[in-house]
Design a protein around this motif. Sequence first.
Motif, short mmCIF file in Angstrom:
data_model
loop_
_atom_site.label_atom_id
_atom_site.label_comp_id
_atom_site.label_asym_id
_atom_site.label_seq_id
_atom_site.Cartn_x
_atom_site.Cartn_y
_atom_site.Cartn_z
N GLY A 37 0.83 -1.19 0.00
CA GLY A 37 0.00 0.00 0.00
C GLY A 37 0.87 1.24 0.00
N ASP A 38 0.28 2.38 0.28
CA ASP A 38 1.01 3.64 0.21
C ASP A 38 1.91 3.86 1.42
OD1 ASP A 38 -0.09 5.07 -2.25
OD2 ASP A 38 -1.91 4.43 -1.24
N TYR A 45 -1.81 10.97 0.49
CA TYR A 45 -1.82 9.52 0.59
C TYR A 45 -1.07 9.02 1.81
CZ TYR A 45 -4.10 9.17 -3.92
OH TYR A 45 -5.01 9.27 -4.93
N ASN A 86 -8.81 6.29 -3.10
CA ASN A 86 -7.57 5.66 -3.56
C ASN A 86 -7.86 4.44 -4.43
OD1 ASN A 86 -4.94 4.92 -3.99
ND2 ASN A 86 -4.48 4.46 -1.86
N GLY A 90 -4.90 2.04 -4.81
CA GLY A 90 -4.70 1.08 -3.73
C GLY A 90 -5.72 -0.05 -3.74
N THR A 101 1.25 1.32 -6.13
CA THR A 101 1.08 1.91 -4.80
C THR A 101 2.41 2.31 -4.18
OG1 THR A 101 1.03 -0.33 -3.83
CG2 THR A 101 -1.08 0.71 -4.34
N GLY A 148 4.30 4.90 -7.91
CA GLY A 148 3.47 5.44 -6.85
C GLY A 148 3.19 6.93 -7.00
N ARG A 169 0.20 6.58 -14.29
CA ARG A 169 -0.52 5.84 -13.25
C ARG A 169 -1.93 5.49 -13.71
NH1 ARG A 169 -1.06 7.82 -7.75
NH2 ARG A 169 -0.50 5.73 -7.11
#
Length: 937
Positions: free
Chosen positions: A274-275, A438, A782, A785, A837, A851, A860
């Motif tokens: 994830g972020d 994020y 998001n 994500g 991510t 990311g 992205r």
Amino acid sequence: MKKRILSFALVLLSALVLVGCKDKTTTAHVHVDENKDCLCDSCGETMDTHKPNPANGCICDTCGFDFHKDYSYLIAHVHNSVCDVCGKSFAKTEVNYNYVDSATCQHRDLDGNCVCDLCFVGMGHKFNEQNVCSVCGLHKRLEGNYTYNTSFSTSPTNWNPHTYRTADDGDVFDYLQTGLYGFYFDGSKEGYEMWPEMASAYPEDVTVAVKAMEGRGSLIPADATEKYAYKIRLNKNAKWEDGTPIKAVDWVDSYKLLMDPELKNYRAADQTSGDVVIANCKDYLYQGDYELSQNYGNENFEVADLTKNEAGQYVTPDGRLVYIAVKYKIAWCNGNALAAYVNAYGDQLFNMEHWNDLVALADAKDGVAPLNDETLGYLADVISTKAWGESEANVPCYLILRKEYAANYSFENVGLWVDPTDEYAFYMVLSKPASGFYFLYGLGWGLVKTDAYIAGMSVDEITGVKTTNYNTTLATTHSYGPYVLSEYQLDKAVDFARNPNWYGYSDSRYDCMFQTSAIVQEKVTESATRKEMFLKGELITYGLQAADYSEFGNSEYLYTSPGTTLFFMILAANEEVLTNIQTAGVNKTIICNADFRHAMSLAFNKSEFSKAISPARTPAYSVIGAYDIWNPNTGERYRETEIAKKAIVEFFGYVQQENGKYKITGSDKEYTLDEANEAINGYSPAVAKELFTKAYNDWKKEGKISDTDRVEIQYASSESSDFITKMLGELNRQLARTLEGTPLEGRVSFVESAPLGDDWSESLRSSESQTCLAGWKGGMLNPFGSMLYYLDVDHQPYAGQYWHTEAVNMTLTLPVGENGADVEITTTLNKWALMLTGDPQQVGEVTYNFGFEQVADDVRLTILAEMEKVILGTDYYIPFMQDASGFLLSKKVNYVLPRTDFNAVLGRGGITYMTYNYDDAAWAAYVASQEGGHIAY
């Protein structure tokens, strides 16, 4: 108002020019172009020349400074999320999140609320005789008995933030917790702000400082100067419901418990990708374990790149053991195992001399055999045939790399620790850079009261698995949020009362919030019962059923709100499991046939289905929802981007012509891109009939279904309700209609499972149940994500046991080479999701990171769009319905926003901002005064 703010900014900046300089003459203020900054060369003060040029979007003409990226300048010329200089609209989340000391902050309130625009400390409300604040326009929180009455159909059973699995469980601890940072309305109520809540300020970037710390600096890359390490200062007023202060050690120890390798907590995987990922967390979670990855499409080692250990097994240059994928599914075999082809075709395609020898060396768990000189020869012999068309040069395509995680890994190596000089602050180091929106959005984990959590631990005598009973009963529940759990009876009631020790009730920021003093929830499964209770004043809302719109469609108390959840039909297709559970006369496995699944995707009129189930809901044709926001700074929705529109029309068969218009193959009608999007309906009964027939004939030819077999698709139900019954009825009605005239007519049906409770999701993952309409909650801000929940192994996708995304490749050509040159990249779906991510992954000899703020937005978006097409193409997740709600709101309460307004993030403010027209006693009297005790709406 705007002129006043702008002139204040100019006066302030001008004043800086005239003071502080040693000779106090303007001639001493010399701007140094070589340094590219706007500081006085004599005294170091900010120059008057450093001011925004609206023609350039508030970029300083002298040095290129971007006023929209620095909060200290931004607050001087912004009102209601619109820049007074250039007119640009944006949310405050566009700015940098840098630590501001509230003690030295010059408090400002420039956008119409009672919270400082700089450090988010409460400014104090100014209430008139009507208890309305003249600054923010909100009503003062009144003390008294104001009960919010609601109902549920499925009883929550586990609201432990480390292990919960369903939205019903998650809704409970939403009342019991407050985040480190949270969403609140800005002054206009059209946008939002993120306030420090359990934190006392925005994070402080301490990357450079941590690099200098002995024993900690090695956690950060040598060339990193920002975005890797942060210091989080905590709200010193935060307490548990029993009054115990919440300190940094509570946050750190809660994280340690979440990631405890013995507990195997369900939500631990959320922290490993994830972020926001804390450094070395995966090493701690998976200590003593291992993970496998494919060589092909990832590292692409040749045999010559490998060495042998003392046992003769080949290893990679970094020490990973190398295996052969015998029964393990790989991308090189189109997501199948080599064994599947050998078993199906034998010596028609392969050299079988050493095949059984190779199979005998494969382990039972993973189906891989160690690569040594002997097995290398076996594999080369098996595949080196004219019919299969390969040679020894193709051996690397079948190799599996095994990463071992060290046993007894110390938590001291994880990038999270208490500040030794401040018990109300902790440091965190990330495994990859994160910043801005994020970072805050992904920051946080389940805070638990560690003494109670540990006291509730036990070990199952049969399985040996360690668990805790934390937050599963009234006695084991602990709150640090606005409310406490006051009553819990399984399948009866879940009630809440105000938490007297919640810091917010003495924090002026919340003086106009949380008027609700108690929340009373009771189980009601029948919509007719809920309607009767609402009309008798016993519920605050009532969700309209299709038949109710003729009665209440024009009511001034009718609210329609878009929902953020997109519901898709999961088709669980683990053939091995389905073969074992099907019984005589009942077929389960045909769902594994790709043509059958695609027929299912085309067999239902989703618009008709949505109206029949809930007229407020709308049909869905994609796996990313209509309201998902790809850019939280601007609020732009993903589905509104040209890239997303093109991807979805291409998936549904529209082809772009030379004139830019789109056509469906075989049709002369032309569409614009927007028209093509509007024309999609995902319903083609004629094609569905053909595919159903083909799937049946193919399955019958393979001996997998008989002329009389029925096909039962079990719907995973957590608990029976009239809504489930109605939905299954509509699904069966439409499916029967499409199957007319096919060999499967009258032979396929959806059947409801026995009540599965929290195990419904596991039943789907295992294919014990074959379908459910479900969706991800909480990914609206998001969508990048959200791909992890479809494609990342650690996030346990519903299709993960039969669609091995770590074995399926996707190839894209992207402008990410030197000077923007196009580069063709081939790697697994799992790696694409991780890279999107912000998790750097090596592909060949290059490490990529796609990311936030790492590559151009279009890159992205392109990756996201292509992922969506691949997911749709499997028909494991068939989009059905975009959530929305049409409901009546009780006369007892008011939302902060009117019926016609809706905030993309905060809705109409919910219970946080809700105000009451009656306290409980006055409401009871009002209801009693109505004819028959029923309220007219």
